[in-house]
Design a protein around this motif. Structure first.
Motif, short mmCIF file in Angstrom:
data_model
loop_
_atom_site.label_atom_id
_atom_site.label_comp_id
_atom_site.label_asym_id
_atom_site.label_seq_id
_atom_site.Cartn_x
_atom_site.Cartn_y
_atom_site.Cartn_z
N HIS A 43 0.84 -1.20 0.00
CA HIS A 43 0.00 0.00 0.00
C HIS A 43 0.88 1.24 0.00
N ASP A 45 0.63 5.41 0.49
CA ASP A 45 -0.22 6.50 0.96
C ASP A 45 0.58 7.80 0.85
N GLU A 46 0.19 8.65 -0.09
CA GLU A 46 0.87 9.93 -0.26
C GLU A 46 0.16 10.97 0.60
N TRP A 47 0.87 11.51 1.57
CA TRP A 47 0.30 12.48 2.49
C TRP A 47 0.33 13.89 1.92
N ASN A 66 4.13 7.50 2.65
CA ASN A 66 4.19 6.38 3.58
C ASN A 66 3.78 5.13 2.81
N LYS A 109 -6.91 0.01 8.10
CA LYS A 109 -7.22 -0.20 6.69
C LYS A 109 -8.69 -0.61 6.53
N LYS A 112 -10.99 2.39 7.26
CA LYS A 112 -11.06 3.34 6.15
C LYS A 112 -11.99 2.84 5.05
#
Length: 123
Positions: A43, A45-47, A66, A109, A112
């Motif tokens: 996975h 995850d672009e913050w 992340n 996860k 969400k």
């Protein structure tokens, strides 16, 4: 010989001067590095751009990413080296996840996925 695969969390900060296309290229390149070293990206995850706690290379902001991946422990030095020599990466941190971290990852996860899309419905 069976290789022992673990789950890892990688957080890295990219320089904020990159365009959106350049940022996407760097993120894709890091994913390819992980896969080339024998890992599997689970996975990403672009913050986005966030303010840094302190200036790094005279920059006050950075683009945070992340990601979670799994693979053999022997690949970690190779990934760390690739991140260290990349001028676009300001900082990086790889954590080996223990059972409680993995359980927390799966719980958040799943949470969400089940969360409603929009909670602000004003008429």
């Amino acid at each position: 010989m069976a290789m022992n695969r673990k789950m890892y969390e990688l957080t890295y900060i990219l320089t904020p001067v990159l365009s959106a296309e350049q940022t996407a290229e760097v993120v894709a390149r890091i994913n390819v590095i992980i896969q080339g070293a024998g890992g599997t990206v689970i996975h990403v995850d672009e913050w986005g751009t966030q303010k840094l706690a302190y200036p790094v290379d005279k920059k006050r902001n950075g683009y945070y990413v992340n990601l979670y991946f799994e693979g053999p422990g022997t690949m970690i030095p190779r990934i760390e080296r690739a991140l260290t020599i990349d001028d676009n990466v300001l900082r990086s941190l790889i954590l080996a996840m223990d059972k409680s971290m993995i359980a927390h990852y799966h719980a958040t996860k799943d949470k969400k996925k089940s969360a409603p899309v929009s909670q602000n419905q004003e008429d």
